[in-house]
Design a protein around this motif. Structure first.
Motif, PDB file in Angstrom:
ATOM      1  N   ALA A   1       0.786  -1.224  -0.011  1.00 33.79           N
ATOM      2  CA  ALA A   1      -0.057   0.080   0.047  1.00 33.79           C
ATOM      3  C   ALA A   1       0.769   1.291   0.141  1.00 33.79           C
ATOM      4  O   ALA A   1       2.156   1.111   0.341  1.00 33.79           O
ATOM      5  CB  ALA A   1      -1.017   0.018   1.434  1.00 33.79           C
ATOM      6  N   VAL A   2       0.347   2.387  -0.434  1.00 32.54           N
ATOM      7  CA  VAL A   2       0.946   3.711  -0.504  1.00 32.54           C
ATOM      8  C   VAL A   2      -0.005   4.550   0.322  1.00 32.54           C
ATOM      9  O   VAL A   2      -1.261   4.533  -0.172  1.00 32.54           O
ATOM     10  CB  VAL A   2       1.326   4.239  -1.990  1.00 32.54           C
ATOM     11  N   CYS A   3       0.257   5.392   1.224  1.00 38.76           N
ATOM     12  CA  CYS A   3      -0.584   6.251   2.061  1.00 38.76           C
ATOM     13  C   CYS A   3      -0.009   7.879   1.589  1.00 38.76           C
ATOM     14  O   CYS A   3       1.090   8.013   1.813  1.00 38.76           O
ATOM     15  CB  CYS A   3      -0.174   5.964   3.481  1.00 38.76           C
ATOM     16  N   ALA A   4      -0.944   8.518   1.217  1.00 38.25           N
ATOM     17  CA  ALA A   4      -0.670   9.990   0.956  1.00 38.25           C
ATOM     18  C   ALA A   4      -1.470  10.800   2.066  1.00 38.25           C
ATOM     19  O   ALA A   4      -2.422  10.289   2.563  1.00 38.25           O
ATOM     20  CB  ALA A   4      -1.437  10.235  -0.390  1.00 38.25           C
ATOM     21  N   SER A   5      -0.944  11.790   2.158  1.00 38.33           N
ATOM     22  CA  SER A   5      -1.526  12.793   3.068  1.00 38.33           C
ATOM     23  C   SER A   5      -2.390  13.967   2.412  1.00 38.33           C
ATOM     24  O   SER A   5      -1.595  14.721   1.438  1.00 38.33           O
ATOM     25  CB  SER A   5      -0.499  13.366   4.069  1.00 38.33           C
TER      26      SER A   5
ATOM     27  N   ASP B   1       0.067  16.044  -0.221  1.00 38.32           N
ATOM     28  CA  ASP B   1       0.876  15.333  -1.228  1.00 38.32           C
ATOM     29  C   ASP B   1       0.067  15.497  -2.544  1.00 38.32           C
ATOM     30  O   ASP B   1      -0.945  15.811  -2.847  1.00 38.32           O
ATOM     31  CB  ASP B   1       0.922  13.922  -0.902  1.00 38.32           C
ATOM     32  N   GLY B   2       0.962  15.038  -3.769  1.00 39.11           N
ATOM     33  CA  GLY B   2       0.540  15.120  -5.124  1.00 39.11           C
ATOM     34  C   GLY B   2      -0.440  13.669  -5.168  1.00 39.11           C
ATOM     35  O   GLY B   2       0.000  12.863  -5.696  1.00 39.11           O
ATOM     36  N   LEU B   3      -1.808  13.935  -4.813  1.00 38.03           N
ATOM     37  CA  LEU B   3      -2.575  13.069  -4.675  1.00 38.03           C
ATOM     38  C   LEU B   3      -2.875  12.229  -6.078  1.00 38.03           C
ATOM     39  O   LEU B   3      -2.934  10.797  -6.152  1.00 38.03           O
ATOM     40  CB  LEU B   3      -3.939  13.393  -4.150  1.00 38.03           C
TER      41      LEU B   3
END
Ligand code: PLP
Length: 485
Positions: A236-240, A250-252
């Protein structure tokens, strides 16, 4: 036949009388809040002296009990609803929600499943659909209300881990092969979640950030590719969508691309910032939310709900079902119709759950989305006003700012090295907190100690921001008076 024990119940007239008194007490506390210090400094011993007592063996009149607990709270509780409480990320409690929450406690519903609490479960599911629509997740409101952002992130990552395990046909217990990606600025609750889920500490990848503190996409790509080459399983990758430190988003969209390219679960931590997607200027975030597998958002942060009101939204209810559903006879659901057989415990960690939704329902229904959006937009405008005041002042320096968070420091006329600047700013912050007129929390950005202001309060006005600036400058001037120019 056993004799009846002494009753724990209360006469209904007595309940009514005490309730009226309590509401009066609450109203007075709310009315006086802005005139009181944000927080009264006290030692642990002082507060312990106020509250400590032997385990009560005998009765105390309820009137005395209720009065006794409000005294230490009024004197030594931090006033999170104070218009000049700017610390951490903690919303002010909207008044209708306070009353609704008391009602929820009185009804004492247990929202395990529809069969336990049909009306309350329908209200929670409605609130979830509303929250989903408000931020543009587009997932039909699958998810649940939880205690806060940490619990929401944990549940989302649990789904991610189960999905990755199944995708890679990993046996249970082989989680040390899974890897997780988040930026160095991401909230620590995601690292905690990874630990709880049994991921290997060395497989929690802290991705570099750019000069605006956003996750570096090239570094993410590079780390995922290297892990695949090493035979690991990127999960998984988690963005803020708004970091706690500086409000960085973050660059969503770009992260969504990487998640799709490598088949990663895409989680967005919008515990603080997701409600900003209601404001036209930040509506673009909704486009990315609509590409995420899960989203955390906390009504108790920027939707002005009282604690504890967190929320996790899942794109696909079958993923949360896979991670959380277990059979057991003592909780078996016998209903067969789709709505009636719904059980929250099949989609999350908790079995017994309080009726968190009522307070959120009450706020949204009372004010409507337009007024809530205006309140959020106003918080952002106040942050801009603060930035303008900082930019226009020769002794102030802006260090980072986004959404409703601004970080800055005082710079005396004298030329000081960074350590001395840090010391003076620490002294400013600690003095302000002790004086109680303004409460900020500290952070350190690239080694620079910063005064961090977070505005998630519907009561804060421009004059509160002006007062904050005046106080920082007053203390900064005084603490640097004897420095050589
Ligand atoms: C971005 C972010 N994520 C997660 C959390 C954790 O939320 P909670 O304190 O409700 O568990 C916070 C808390 O401030 C946060 O700002």
């Amino acid at each position: 036949m056993p004799n009846d024990p002494p009753s724990l119940d209360m006469d209904v007239w007595e309940f009514r009388r005490l309730g009226h008194q309590l509401i009066e007490q609450m109203a007075q506390a709310l009315a006086a809040e802005h005139q009181e210090p944000v927080m009264q400094p006290a030692s642990g011993q002082e507060i312990l002296d106020l509250v400590d007592e032997d385990l009560p063996r005998h009765t105390t009149p309820p009137e005395q009990v209720l009065a006794q607990c409000s005294d230490p709270l009024l004197q030594f509780g931090r006033r999170n609803g104070h218009p000049r409480f700017f610390g951490y990320v903690c919303g002010s409690a909207e008044p209708v929600a306070i009353l609704a929450d008391a009602l929820a406690t009185a009804f004492n519903q247990n929202l395990t499943a529809w069969r336990s609490s049909p009306a309350a479960v329908e209200i929670e599911r409605l609130v979830l659909r509303w929250l989903d629509q408000m931020v543009g997740f587009g997932g039909d409101g699958h998810g649940m209300l939880v205690s806060g952002g940490s619990a929401a992130n944990l549940q989302a990552l649990t789904c991610a881990v189960y999905q990755a395990q199944e995708r890679a046909s990993l046996p249970t217990g082989a989680r040390h092969q899974l890897t997780l990606y988040l930026s160095k600025e991401a909230h620590l609750s995601m690292i905690k979640a990874a630990r709880l889920l049994g991921l290997a500490e060395e497989h929690i990848r802290l991705v570099d950030v750019d000069d605006q503190r956003r996750l570096r996409i090239e570094d993410l790509r590079h780390k995922v590719a290297a892990d695949l080459d090493a035979g690991l399983v990127p999960a998984a990758v988690c963005a803020s969508a708004g970091t706690s430190n500086t409000g960085t988003i973050d660059g969503l969209d770009e992260i969504a691309e990487v998640a799709t390219e490598f088949g990663l679960w895409y989680h967005i931590d919008g515990a603080y910032g997701a409600p900003a997607a209601m404001v036209p200027e930040y509506r673009w975030m909704a486009r990315a939310f609509a590409r995420a597998d899960s989203l955390s958002l906390d009504p108790h942060k920027w939707l002005y709900a009282p604690l504890d009101s967190g929320c996790v939204l899942y794109r696909d209810a079958s993923e949360s079902q896979r991670a959380f559903a277990l059979d057991s006879e003592y909780i078996a659901v016998t209903q067969t119709e789709a709505r009636e057989s719904f059980a929250f415990f099949n989609h999350g960690a908790e079995l017994s759950r309080r009726f968190r939704a009522l307070k959120i329902w009450a706020t949204v229904k009372t004010h409507g989305v337009d007024r809530l959006t205006q309140a959020i937009a106003h918080n952002i405008e106040l942050r801009r006003h603060l930035d303008d005041r900082i930019a226009g002042h020769p002794r102030l320096e802006l260090l980072g700012s986004e959404l409703s968070i601004s970080c800055f420091r005082y710079r005396p006329a004298a030329t000081l090295d960074n350590d001395a600047l840090n010391a003076i700013n620490r002294r400013i912050l600690e003095t302000l907190v002790a004086e109680g007129r303004v409460l900020m929390s500290p952070t350190t950005l690239d080694g620079r100690y910063a005064l961090r202001v977070c505005i998630v309060n519907f009561r804060t006005r421009a004059h509160d921001i002006n007062l904050l600036i005046d106080e920082v400058v007053r203390l900064g001037t005084s603490f640097s008076a004897n420095l050589p120019a």
